[in-house]
Design a protein around this motif. Structure first.
Motif, PDB file in Angstrom:
ATOM      1  N   PHE A 279       0.864  -1.180   0.000  1.00  0.00           N
ATOM      2  CA  PHE A 279       0.000   0.000   0.000  1.00  0.00           C
ATOM      3  C   PHE A 279       0.895   1.223   0.000  1.00  0.00           C
ATOM      4  CE2 PHE A 279      -2.991   3.046   2.038  1.00  0.00           C
ATOM      5  CZ  PHE A 279      -3.940   3.031   1.027  1.00  0.00           C
ATOM      6  N   ARG A 280       1.169   1.746  -1.179  1.00  0.00           N
ATOM      7  CA  ARG A 280       2.143   2.825  -1.368  1.00  0.00           C
ATOM      8  C   ARG A 280       1.524   4.027  -2.075  1.00  0.00           C
ATOM      9  NH1 ARG A 280       7.627   1.269  -1.299  1.00  0.00           N
ATOM     10  NH2 ARG A 280       7.929  -0.906  -0.653  1.00  0.00           N
ATOM     11  N   CYS A 281       2.176   5.132  -1.856  1.00  0.00           N
ATOM     12  CA  CYS A 281       1.782   6.348  -2.558  1.00  0.00           C
ATOM     13  C   CYS A 281       2.048   6.170  -4.055  1.00  0.00           C
ATOM     14  CB  CYS A 281       2.570   7.536  -2.011  1.00  0.00           C
ATOM     15  SG  CYS A 281       2.294   9.088  -2.914  1.00  0.00           S
ATOM     16  N   SER A 282       1.080   6.511  -4.866  1.00  0.00           N
ATOM     17  CA  SER A 282       1.228   6.323  -6.307  1.00  0.00           C
ATOM     18  C   SER A 282       2.179   7.349  -6.932  1.00  0.00           C
ATOM     19  CB  SER A 282      -0.136   6.428  -6.996  1.00  0.00           C
ATOM     20  OG  SER A 282      -0.732   7.697  -6.740  1.00  0.00           O
ATOM     21  N   LYS A 283       2.595   8.354  -6.147  1.00  0.00           N
ATOM     22  CA  LYS A 283       3.517   9.359  -6.682  1.00  0.00           C
ATOM     23  C   LYS A 283       4.952   9.147  -6.188  1.00  0.00           C
ATOM     24  CE  LYS A 283       0.098  12.985  -7.508  1.00  0.00           C
ATOM     25  NZ  LYS A 283      -0.278  14.407  -7.271  1.00  0.00           N
ATOM     26  N   CYS A 284       5.158   9.060  -4.868  1.00  0.00           N
ATOM     27  CA  CYS A 284       6.525   8.916  -4.343  1.00  0.00           C
ATOM     28  C   CYS A 284       6.908   7.456  -4.086  1.00  0.00           C
ATOM     29  CB  CYS A 284       6.711   9.732  -3.076  1.00  0.00           C
ATOM     30  SG  CYS A 284       5.750   9.123  -1.661  1.00  0.00           S
ATOM     31  N   ASP A 285       5.948   6.560  -4.184  1.00  0.00           N
ATOM     32  CA  ASP A 285       6.165   5.116  -4.028  1.00  0.00           C
ATOM     33  C   ASP A 285       6.595   4.724  -2.616  1.00  0.00           C
ATOM     34  OD1 ASP A 285       5.956   2.577  -5.237  1.00  0.00           O
ATOM     35  OD2 ASP A 285       8.145   2.445  -5.379  1.00  0.00           O
ATOM     36  N   LYS A 286       6.364   5.560  -1.623  1.00  0.00           N
ATOM     37  CA  LYS A 286       6.678   5.202  -0.252  1.00  0.00           C
ATOM     38  C   LYS A 286       5.456   4.548   0.402  1.00  0.00           C
ATOM     39  CE  LYS A 286      10.142   8.815   0.539  1.00  0.00           C
ATOM     40  NZ  LYS A 286      10.514   9.994   1.384  1.00  0.00           N
ATOM     41  N   PRO A 287       5.690   3.543   1.277  1.00  0.00           N
ATOM     42  CA  PRO A 287       4.558   2.897   1.954  1.00  0.00           C
ATOM     43  C   PRO A 287       3.761   3.901   2.777  1.00  0.00           C
ATOM     44  CG  PRO A 287       6.558   1.603   2.223  1.00  0.00           C
ATOM     45  CD  PRO A 287       6.987   2.919   1.634  1.00  0.00           C
ATOM     46  N   ILE A 288       2.454   3.735   2.771  1.00  0.00           N
ATOM     47  CA  ILE A 288       1.571   4.559   3.585  1.00  0.00           C
ATOM     48  C   ILE A 288       1.198   3.744   4.815  1.00  0.00           C
ATOM     49  CG2 ILE A 288      -0.616   5.799   3.681  1.00  0.00           C
ATOM     50  CD1 ILE A 288      -0.476   6.053   0.629  1.00  0.00           C
ATOM     51  N   THR A 289       1.687   4.171   5.969  1.00  0.00           N
ATOM     52  CA  THR A 289       1.455   3.420   7.199  1.00  0.00           C
ATOM     53  C   THR A 289       0.082   3.728   7.783  1.00  0.00           C
ATOM     54  OG1 THR A 289       2.501   5.132   8.543  1.00  0.00           O
ATOM     55  CG2 THR A 289       3.921   3.392   7.670  1.00  0.00           C
ATOM     56  N   SER A 290      -0.287   2.944   8.792  1.00  0.00           N
ATOM     57  CA  SER A 290      -1.624   3.058   9.368  1.00  0.00           C
ATOM     58  C   SER A 290      -1.857   4.394  10.070  1.00  0.00           C
ATOM     59  CB  SER A 290      -1.868   1.909  10.359  1.00  0.00           C
ATOM     60  OG  SER A 290      -0.903   1.934  11.395  1.00  0.00           O
ATOM     61  N   ASP A 291      -0.761   5.066  10.480  1.00  0.00           N
ATOM     62  CA  ASP A 291      -0.916   6.342  11.180  1.00  0.00           C
ATOM     63  C   ASP A 291      -0.794   7.545  10.237  1.00  0.00           C
ATOM     64  OD1 ASP A 291       1.739   5.979  10.635  1.00  0.00           O
ATOM     65  OD2 ASP A 291       2.462   6.654  12.599  1.00  0.00           O
ATOM     66  N   GLN A 292      -0.734   7.291   8.931  1.00  0.00           N
ATOM     67  CA  GLN A 292      -0.628   8.367   7.954  1.00  0.00           C
ATOM     68  C   GLN A 292      -1.950   8.571   7.222  1.00  0.00           C
ATOM     69  OE1 GLN A 292       2.751   6.827   5.635  1.00  0.00           O
ATOM     70  NE2 GLN A 292       3.975   8.564   6.353  1.00  0.00           N
ATOM     71  N   SER A 293      -2.189   9.804   6.884  1.00  0.00           N
ATOM     72  CA  SER A 293      -3.373  10.115   6.083  1.00  0.00           C
ATOM     73  C   SER A 293      -3.030  10.039   4.607  1.00  0.00           C
ATOM     74  CB  SER A 293      -3.885  11.521   6.416  1.00  0.00           C
ATOM     75  OG  SER A 293      -4.238  11.627   7.780  1.00  0.00           O
ATOM     76  N   PHE A 294      -4.052   9.828   3.798  1.00  0.00           N
ATOM     77  CA  PHE A 294      -3.847   9.801   2.345  1.00  0.00           C
ATOM     78  C   PHE A 294      -5.132  10.249   1.671  1.00  0.00           C
ATOM     79  CE2 PHE A 294      -5.754   5.730   3.283  1.00  0.00           C
ATOM     80  CZ  PHE A 294      -6.599   5.477   2.203  1.00  0.00           C
ATOM     81  N   HIS A 295      -4.997  10.620   0.416  1.00  0.00           N
ATOM     82  CA  HIS A 295      -6.171  10.936  -0.389  1.00  0.00           C
ATOM     83  C   HIS A 295      -6.090  10.134  -1.685  1.00  0.00           C
ATOM     84  CE1 HIS A 295      -3.068  13.806  -1.731  1.00  0.00           C
ATOM     85  NE2 HIS A 295      -3.681  13.789  -2.920  1.00  0.00           N
TER      86      HIS A 295
END
Length: 208
Positions: free
Chosen positions: A181-197
């Motif tokens: 489960f990674r950011c589609s732009k920077c390719d870094k994993p999105i952890t459970s404590d991070q927000s995303f859109h």
């Protein structure tokens, strides 16, 4: 969420007995020159046949099952946790029943999934391999080994399409490996404590 957790079954003796069988020996009473034998039940001297069991001597009619209170006539018998003799009939009647075959379990049994099993009957619902000492997953009341669970029942990751063997990330109406489960732009994993859109139906971290 992850559908369950990997479990290792426990093994113990069933029913609550320390030993499957013990032997008893019958002999004639000893000569008068030897010490008299005393019955462990009535505490009187034994004349005639002496029954030896549990490191004690008994009148044969006084060596009885602790449950049915009938004399134990077999050469082998079981004992309870508190060292009381038990006949084979009561051993069978009080034994746990195998979840697979419903027959009594007279020696070691497997305790798993809230039930008791013969060791040979606690097997994978797929490949039928024995599951003693190995991790398994409960799938609708049937145990499955890791290999069969991952190949047949595990959720597939939205990112890599491979089976998910551990905790899953649930997002965007799908399940993902935590590292997939990674950011589609920077390719870094999105952890459970991070927000995303979401952009173009893909996750984007808060920094991007």
């Amino acid at each position: 969420m992850f559908p369950g957790r990997w479990t290792i079954p426990s093994t113990r003796r069933c029913p609550e007995s320390r030993s499957k069988t013990k032997d008893k020996v019958k002999t004639d009473s000893t000569p008068a020159s030897n010490e008299p034998k005393i019955c462990a039940q009535c505490k009187e001297t034994i004349t005639g046949t002496v029954l030896t069991a549990l490191k004690q001597t008994w009148h044969p009619e006084h060596f009885v099952c602790t449950l049915c209170e009938q004399p134990i006539t077999e050469n082998k018998f079981s004992i309870t946790q508190d060292d009381k003799p038990m006949c084979s009939s009561c051993h069978v009647d009080t034994a746990k029943r195998c979840h697979a075959c419903e027959a009594p379990i007279l020696d070691k049994c497997v305790q798993a999934m809230g039930a008791n099993w013969h060791e040979d009957h606690f097997i994978c619902g797929g490949c039928k391999c024995k599951l003693i000492g190995t991790q398994f997953m409960d799938v609708n009341g049937a145990p499955f080994c890791q290999k069969c669970y991952l190949s047949k029942h595990a959720d597939r990751c939205k990112g890599c399409s491979k089976p998910i063997a551990d905790k899953a990330v649930v997002a965007l109406d799908a399940k993902w490996h935590q590292m997939c489960f990674r950011c589609s732009k920077c390719d870094k994993p999105i952890t459970s404590d991070q927000s995303f859109h979401v952009e173009a139906e893909k996750p984007v971290c808060e920094k991007c």
